[in-house]
Design an enzyme around this catalytic site. Structure first.
Site, short mmCIF file in Angstrom:
data_model
loop_
_atom_site.label_atom_id
_atom_site.label_comp_id
_atom_site.label_asym_id
_atom_site.label_seq_id
_atom_site.Cartn_x
_atom_site.Cartn_y
_atom_site.Cartn_z
N GLN A 95 -8.08 -5.17 9.15
CA GLN A 95 -7.05 -4.82 10.13
C GLN A 95 -7.49 -3.67 11.04
OE1 GLN A 95 -2.79 -5.22 8.80
NE2 GLN A 95 -3.72 -5.26 6.78
N LYS A 106 0.82 -1.22 0.00
CA LYS A 106 0.00 0.00 0.00
C LYS A 106 0.85 1.26 0.00
CE LYS A 106 -0.73 0.18 5.00
NZ LYS A 106 0.04 1.37 5.27
N THR A 107 1.98 1.27 0.74
CA THR A 107 2.81 2.49 0.76
C THR A 107 3.36 2.79 -0.64
OG1 THR A 107 3.45 1.85 3.01
CG2 THR A 107 4.71 3.62 2.00
N ASP A 128 -3.70 7.30 4.70
CA ASP A 128 -3.18 5.95 4.93
C ASP A 128 -3.88 5.37 6.16
OD1 ASP A 128 -1.65 3.70 4.74
OD2 ASP A 128 0.17 4.59 5.55
N GLU A 129 -3.98 4.04 6.23
CA GLU A 129 -4.59 3.35 7.40
C GLU A 129 -5.99 3.92 7.68
OE1 GLU A 129 -3.14 0.80 8.35
OE2 GLU A 129 -0.98 1.02 8.48
N ARG A 160 1.64 -11.47 10.35
CA ARG A 160 2.98 -10.93 10.63
C ARG A 160 4.06 -11.91 10.16
NH1 ARG A 160 1.63 -6.68 9.83
NH2 ARG A 160 -0.34 -7.67 9.42
#
Length: 691
Positions: free
Chosen positions: A250, A31-32, A219-220, A606
């Site tokens: 998330q 995503k970044t 973002d997020e 993770r």
């Protein structure tokens, strides 16, 4: 800019420039990369129409903002410097710095820290004859914060639903807000609410900000609360060029206000938009993704996504049952040793758990086996008493209305201004309807003060006024050194310490403040000022993530909440039992099963290569062994991607041949340190366990 290295959905998200856009970015989907490429593409495609200053990118931590800005400048060169990349709260603070006076605050405002907020709450509780020893001020503050994040004032719940705290919060809230304003302060939540008020109540400001920020990226997005959403909707103006990047799977921060409906209802909040799904994962092997997909698929309300990878291979997910939590800890430590012997670095291993209390057996066992580890979380540097005292001096020097900080340091170090003196001055201030500082400036006029106290108060006032002038000329660290020397702060700190070691630790805290000031001055140059430093400090300490775990080549221990955004080759997710994962509910609140499922999904994703899900058959509770029920999430795992391991009770007798060979191999590896300066048997420069 070359877009050929992006996959098709990533490319679609990058080239969609107009109108609302929701990018559903699953775990590890890049995503970044999409956000940074989209900003650079905007600059490339619309030169002359869009300048860097027309773009606002909002992240959730200052660290993430700094990293994104660095990436943009690396990709697009100096022209990207003009893009504003910051947190919601930092953006709000910047808006208020220019225009808060329009809402009746002084131009130079302060951001109240937790200590200031709690002191104001307790004072308001006492005003209403509420015993602040029987009722927890922290809980009242949390309820106020929750109400502000939802964009409403705290209201008592209908009879039979609420409790005493709801009523107390409702009563205390107006006094709390009034005391903040009287001190020229705002709290952290006001950094969202007051800018929204400015945009709603002042058409010229609405025009100014919506004209400037024509392209917004968040973002997020799943972590936004109602107050952040309201601010975003106002900033979006008529063009509504909002690109929201996030993953509803998330959303794990509802306890601090995050509202999953923001992302689920995006198309209703910003009609006529586009939705792009990023489902290719670049982090984990397929077995890990299959396990995560199966767990999260059971959530009834979600944007359906199926994460996949083109990475081949991958071991099965090990689902391990241990007789008790001590054996669970021994098993985890044994497997860590085994994998380190096979070449996995300590800083690429994490142990995740739902609550902090679960780390104790793991810590003890790792220490016993001399495996270096670090626990993410713990006391903050700026929470230390001597550090808070120095910061309180700064606050009083900047803002003489800050009576909480004033009362904290008026007699630190001891200068003969006791509680009786300050209580009588407070009575005079209330009687005359003026501030405490005003009466302190004429302390010698009052005859009811103890002998000599008036003169000592005047000396203190003179000290503050002199240093207020001194700080106006910059050189913040040097002026602070002079201040601390003049008041004998180091000597007093040393004298009050219980030992020489404790004194050194305290003085290191003072040096830490000086280093922090020096670094701030280097970064800001001529713009560095004490008010800016204090506001930056309040933002940083409230928003920052922990230091990057694993930096010292140690195994990382942390809660699943703290692990979000991180990745490790080897992950142990412990305590997979009912009432732990999913948790039974915090502080009397009802269990939030959908969020617990999302939390489980975050923990599983993770892992890059190897994942263990462990549980204990019994745990000791209040001195008794209590049988434990396996987590319902384990039932969701596809049988073909897991390997079930049932450990018997603690093994007796000599080690097996396989174990002998393993430990012989381990010894051989440990003879030659992996890092220069590592002692044999150590896992990093320190060798021992982090404490």
């Amino acid at each position: 800019m070359d877009l050929s290295k992006l996959n098709p959905p990533q490319r679609e998200a990058v080239v969609t420039l107009e109108g609302p856009l929701l990018v559903l970015a699953g775990a590890g989907s890049g995503k970044t990369r999409v956000i940074t490429h989209r900003i650079v593409h905007l600059l490339n495609e619309r030169p002359g129409l869009i300048m860097a200053r027309n773009i606002l990118a909002v992240t959730f931590t200052n660290k993430a903002a700094t990293e994104m800005k660095e990436r943009l400048v690396h990709m697009a060169g100096p022209r990207a410097q003009g893009v504003l990349v910051c947190t919601f709260h930092a953006f709000g603070a910047e808006m208020l710095r220019e225009d808060i006076h329009r809402l009746g605050w002084p131009k130079k405002f302060a951001i109240a820290d937790m200590g200031d907020q709690l002191a104001n709450i307790r004072r308001a509780m006492r005003e209403h004859k509420i015993d602040d020893r029987s009722f927890d001020a922290r809980k009242v503050l949390n309820l106020i914060s929750k109400a502000k994040n939802s964009g409403k004032a705290p209201e008592p719940k209908p009879e039979g639903i609420g409790d005493d705290y709801d009523l107390i919060t409702h009563m205390v809230y107006p006094d709390y807000q009034l005391s903040l304003k009287a001190q020229g302060s705002v709290d952290f939540d006001d950094l969202l609410l007051l800018p929204a008020r400015l945009l709603r109540e002042h058409p010229d400001l609405y025009e100014k900000y919506t004209k400037r920020f024509r392209y917004l990226l968040v973002d997020e997005f799943q972590d936004t609360n109602t107050a952040q959403l309201e601010l975003l909707k106002l900033l979006a103006g008529r063009s509504r060029n909002v690109c929201a990047v996030g993953d509803d799977d998330q959303c794990i921060y509802s306890w601090r206000g995050a509202e999953v409906r923001n992302i689920l209802d995006f198309d209703r909040l910003f009609p006529g938009g586009k939705e792009v799904r990023l489902e290719q994962n670049y982090r984990s092997v397929q077995t890990v993704l299959d396990a995560a997909n199966a767990v999260i698929a059971k959530n009834p309300e979600r944007k359906a996504k199926q994460m996949w990878t083109d990475r081949t291979g991958g071991t099965k997910v090990k689902v391990v049952t241990c007789p008790n939590d001590e054996e669970e800890a021994r098993f985890v430590a044994h497997e860590i040793q085994k994998h380190m012997a096979l070449g996995i670095s300590a800083d690429d291993i994490a142990v995740l758990y739902r609550t902090n209390g679960q780390s104790r057996p793991i810590e003890e066992t790792l220490r016993e086996k001399n495996i270096g580890y670090e626990v993410v979380g713990g006391s903050e540097f700026f929470d230390r008493r001597e550090v808070k005292d120095v910061i309180a001096y700064f606050k009083v020097i900047v803002n003489k209305l800050d009576e909480i900080s004033l009362l904290r340091i008026v007699n630190v170090p001891s200068r003969g201004i006791g509680d009786v003196t300050m209580e009588r001055l407070n009575v005079h201030a209330r009687g005359e309807g003026v501030t405490l500082w005003t009466v302190m400036k004429k302390a010698t006029d009052y005859e009811d003060l103890p002998p000599g106290a008036g003169a000592r108060v005047m000396d203190f006032v003179d000290l503050v006024e002199r240093y207020r002038a001194a700080y106006e000329h910059g050189q913040l660290a040097n002026v602070t050194r002079k201040l601390l020397e003049e008041i004998g702060f180091r000597e007093a700190t040393r004298a009050h310490a219980t030992s020489a070691t404790a004194a050194d630790k305290k003085l290191k805290g003072v040096d830490g403040v000086l280093n922090s000031l020096e670094n701030f001055e280097k970064r800001e140059g001529p713009k560095a000022s004490l008010p800016t430093y204090l506001n930056r400090l309040s933002l940083d300490t409230r928003q920052e993530e922990e230091e990057v775990p694993g930096a010292n080549r140690r195994v990382t221990l942390m809660t699943v909440h703290a692990s979000k955004g991180l990745e490790y080759r080897l992950v142990f997710f412990i305590g997979m039992e009912e009432d732990l994962m999913p948790h039974g509910g915090m502080q009397g609140e009802a269990q939030n099963l959908e969020e617990e499922r999302r939390l489980c999904y975050v923990g599983i994703t993770r892992a890059k290569e190897v994942l263990y899900l462990t549980r204990a058959a019994t745990r000791v509770k209040r001195g008794k062994e209590v049988p434990r029920t396996p987590s319902r999430f384990l039932e969701d795992l596809p049988p073909e991607v897991i390997e079930v391991v049932e450990l018997d009770a603690p093994r007796q007798g000599p080690p097996t041949t396989e174990e002998k060979n393993f430990f012989a191999n381990l010894k051989e590896r440990f003879k030659k340190p992996a890092i220069p300066g590592t002692p044999p048997g150590g896992t990093g420069p320190s060798g021992g366990a982090a404490r």
